[in-house]
Design a protein around this motif. Structure first.
Motif, mmCIF file in Angstrom:
data_model
loop_
_atom_site.group_PDB
_atom_site.id
_atom_site.type_symbol
_atom_site.label_atom_id
_atom_site.label_comp_id
_atom_site.label_asym_id
_atom_site.label_seq_id
_atom_site.Cartn_x
_atom_site.Cartn_y
_atom_site.Cartn_z
ATOM 1 N N ALA A 1 0.829 -1.209 0.000
ATOM 2 C CA ALA A 1 0.000 0.000 0.000
ATOM 3 C C ALA A 1 0.862 1.258 0.000
ATOM 4 C CB ALA A 1 -0.918 0.006 1.220
ATOM 5 N N VAL A 2 0.346 2.311 -0.660
ATOM 6 C CA VAL A 2 0.920 3.657 -0.593
ATOM 7 C C VAL A 2 -0.199 4.573 -0.121
ATOM 8 C CG1 VAL A 2 1.937 5.571 -1.878
ATOM 9 C CG2 VAL A 2 2.566 3.215 -2.452
ATOM 10 N N PHE A 3 0.002 5.208 1.025
ATOM 11 C CA PHE A 3 -1.061 5.994 1.627
ATOM 12 C C PHE A 3 -0.968 7.470 1.240
ATOM 13 C CE2 PHE A 3 -0.508 2.283 4.413
ATOM 14 C CZ PHE A 3 -1.796 1.786 4.364
ATOM 15 N N GLN A 4 -1.999 8.216 1.650
ATOM 16 C CA GLN A 4 -2.133 9.607 1.228
ATOM 17 C C GLN A 4 -1.034 10.502 1.768
ATOM 18 O OE1 GLN A 4 -5.917 11.328 2.188
ATOM 19 N NE2 GLN A 4 -5.365 13.371 1.539
ATOM 20 N N VAL B 1 9.728 7.816 -1.438
ATOM 21 C CA VAL B 1 10.228 6.858 -0.446
ATOM 22 C C VAL B 1 9.140 5.829 -0.131
ATOM 23 C CG1 VAL B 1 11.023 6.577 1.936
ATOM 24 C CG2 VAL B 1 11.860 8.493 0.557
ATOM 25 N N ALA B 2 7.888 6.300 0.029
ATOM 26 C CA ALA B 2 6.782 5.381 0.319
ATOM 27 C C ALA B 2 6.578 4.393 -0.823
ATOM 28 C CB ALA B 2 5.496 6.182 0.567
ATOM 29 N N ILE B 3 6.738 4.852 -2.053
ATOM 30 C CA ILE B 3 6.587 3.963 -3.215
ATOM 31 C C ILE B 3 7.736 2.949 -3.244
ATOM 32 C CG2 ILE B 3 6.590 3.868 -5.736
ATOM 33 C CD1 ILE B 3 5.185 6.638 -5.671
ATOM 34 N N ALA B 4 8.959 3.417 -2.972
ATOM 35 C CA ALA B 4 10.109 2.512 -2.945
ATOM 36 C C ALA B 4 9.920 1.429 -1.884
ATOM 37 C CB ALA B 4 11.393 3.300 -2.677
ATOM 38 N N ARG B 5 9.420 1.819 -0.710
ATOM 39 C CA ARG B 5 9.165 0.834 0.347
ATOM 40 C C ARG B 5 8.123 -0.189 -0.099
ATOM 41 N NH1 ARG B 5 6.697 3.030 5.883
ATOM 42 N NH2 ARG B 5 5.037 3.545 4.409
#
Length: 603
Positions: free
Chosen positions: A425-428, A492-496
């Motif tokens: 998941a990628v959150f807001q 960074v959130a997308i990479a994670r």
């Protein structure tokens, strides 16, 4: 670079009638104080050659240099630009709300002819709230989480002498009703966390307009709201400014909204005003290269999908008048086994003292491999609830979810562990979804450590590979989230999310808080990663222009139910359900060349 037009010419186009004489404070809660409002069209706010700098550990940073603008009484002026361009800093400097390390080093700010630069804190406090209202962007960081919202609105009225302790409750209900908050008497007793994002934003608007100020500074007031709520909020602001002859300084990254709501436009880039003048003239014929890049990056419902592919005729619009067909997508091609299938998913929350609340009802959809299915709808429509049930963050009341044909709801042990790795998941809000005490490298590496992928050297190499995939410089691995911009944090959130090589990524409003240039970069990144890695996306958004760019298929939700589902092309060029038409009609700056009807009325 010099602006396109002289800033002193920004006074044309006032839309408000002259206000009545301001009543004395204490006799009328609508009183705006003893200062008189300038005549319509006369300057209300004048900023000339403003310089602002911040002291940092790395030295002095010039945030605003030589900024000038003029806002006429009764008019609306929008400041646009990407994050860090200086637009919010300019507004906060004007009303003396810079952080402790910031200061105005030059220039002039005049409000109704009175110089504000150098004014004492006591005098500024009498102006702020009473004569100049502020609606900030993030309600969760600007509302007190342990105080009922009614008390927070009442505090503003009491502080400025516009209510007494005896009648403040009634005045608060009045203000909340004026701000479009349903059931104001009940909502006044609630805490911020008990309200939806849209209602929290309305509370901020109620506080900003409680004293009926002469000037309202609205800093991204609707960036996190769906288009229909956004339209209601902005209509209410327009109505009040017309009634009072007030002015609005609108800070936004939404160019469509700026063109629709403002007569004048100021474009800022790296702390400087690069273009200013009539809003529509600038957006239709931008002169500065930076303005042209903003216009080019702005998503539009009339635009083609990012990196378009030929639509498979077998997977195109569902045109048959079959109600069952509107509950699912990608049904036509029999040999395309869906990665995910959701059938009749329902979530009911018991509410003490009230009827049970149904957040999602009989939701059915399919997500084909390598495709993007978007769920759109207003706040409270059930789209995020559906996504959270798919992620197994909440348990449904009834229904089925299958992933590659396996029952998700019954998964346990190794099956559940495998599912968690393959669905990410990628959150807001990347700032709240990233651990602030971890470096970027550790954040991206955490899933690899949790699932024991490789040794330390292999994990480090994988982190650097992921950072390269999302276009982050390798030296950023030592930085912390607070040292990054919003767009960088989202990368960074997308990479994670990519660390464990997932097959499906659930993106819940991943670009709603980003300016148009960064938004464009993130959407292009997601689309490129999909092509390279064969990813499937479930994309949750209230922004239909963004959905148009990223989606293969679209499900429209209302009151917990899917009311329309078809290919993206079909939904945007031939919307079938009245609610879908109303959503499309609500988009700021919508330039669709089709007639749209909402609830039987031509729009």
């Amino acid at each position: 670079m010099d602006p396109k037009h002289d800033d002193g010419a920004l006074g044309a186009g006032s839309h408000a009638a002259a206000p009545e004489a301001a009543p004395t404070a204490g006799t009328d809660p609508a009183g705006v104080g003893s200062a008189e409002m300038p005549a319509p069209g006369a300057p209300l706010l004048e900023i000339r050659d403003l310089d602002v700098e911040f002291r940092t550990q790395q030295g002095t940073v010039k945030a605003v240099e030589g900024a000038s603008l003029t806002l006429p009484a009764g008019g609306t002026l929008a400041i646009v630009g990407e994050s860090g361009s200086g637009k919010s800093t300019t507004a906060m400097a004007a009303i003396g709300l810079l952080p402790g390390n910031g200061r105005v080093t030059g220039g002039s700010v005049k409000f109704a002819g009175e110089e504000l630069v150098g004014l004492s804190d006591a005098k500024m406090r009498r102006i702020r709230g009473r004569r100049i209202g502020l609606v900030p962007q993030d309600p969760m960081s600007n509302l007190n989480p342990v105080t009922r919202v009614g008390q927070q609105i009442g505090e503003t009225l009491l502080t400025h002498g516009l209510a007494t302790k005896k009648d403040v409750g009634a005045k608060v209900v009045e203000v909340m009703e004026r701000a479009g908050i349903p059931e104001p008497a009940r909502r006044a007793k609630q805490y911020p966390h008990e309200l939806s994002g849209g209602l929290r934003q309305r509370v901020l608007i109620a506080i900003g307009l409680a004293c009926r100020p002469q000037l309202l500074i609205a800093d991204e007031p609707t960036s996190a709201l769906d288009v229909t709520v956004q339209q209601v909020i902005l209509d209410q602001i327009d109505e009040m400014t017309r009634e009072l002859g007030s002015s609005v300084l609108l800070i936004t990254h939404d160019l469509g909204l700026a063109a629709e709501r403002a007569q004048q436009l100021v474009v800022m880039h790296r702390g400087r005003v690069v273009e200013s003048g009539d809003a529509r003239a600038i957006l239709e014929d931008p002169q500065h290269a930076y303005t042209r890049s903003l216009v080019a990056a702005a998503p539009s419902v009339a635009a083609a999908r990012l990196l378009p592919e030929a639509f498979d005729p077998a997977l195109s619009a569902l045109k048959e008048d079959d109600a069952a067909a509107l509950s699912t997508v990608a049904l036509a091609k029999k040999d395309l086994t869906p990665l995910v299938e959701i059938r009749d998913l329902t979530k009911v929350y018991p509410v003490r003292g009230h009827d049970d609340f149904t957040a999602a009802k009989d939701v059915s959809l399919k997500i084909p491999r390598g495709k993007t299915v978007s769920i759109v709808g207003e706040s409270g429509s059930g789209k995020t609830t559906t996504a959270r049930m798919l992620l197994k963050l909440i348990e449904p009341t009834s229904g089925e979810i299958t992933f590659e044909g396996k029952d998700v709801l019954g998964m346990k042990g190794e099956d559940l562990k495998d599912f968690r790795q393959r669905v990410q998941a990628v959150f807001q809000d990347p700032f709240s979804s990233l651990n602030p005490s971890f470096t970027v490298g550790r954040i991206i590496e955490e899933p690899l450590q949790t699932y024991k992928r490789g040794n330390a050297k292999e994990r480090r190499a994988r982190v650097l590979e992921l950072m390269e995939q999302v276009a982050l410089p390798s030296h950023f691995h030592r930085r912390y989230p607070a040292e990054l911009s919003g767009g960088q944090r989202q990368r960074v959130a997308i990479a994670r999310a990519l660390a464990l090589n997932p097959e499906l990524i659930v993106c819940d409003e991943p670009v709603s808080a980003l300016d148009v240039l960064v938004q464009d970069q993130i959407l292009t990144l997601l689309r490129r990663l999909q092509d390279e890695l064969g990813l499937s996306y479930l994309f949750i958004s209230h922004d239909l222009a963004v959905v148009r760019l990223i989606s293969d298929y679209v499900c429209v939700m209302k009151d917990g139910e899917v009311v329309e589902a078809a290919s993206s092309e079909e939904v945007f060029t031939n919307p079938r359900h009245p609610y879908t038409r109303r959503l499309l009609a609500s988009i700021p700056g919508n330039e669709l060349g089709i007639a749209v009807e909402a609830d039987g009325e031509h729009v």
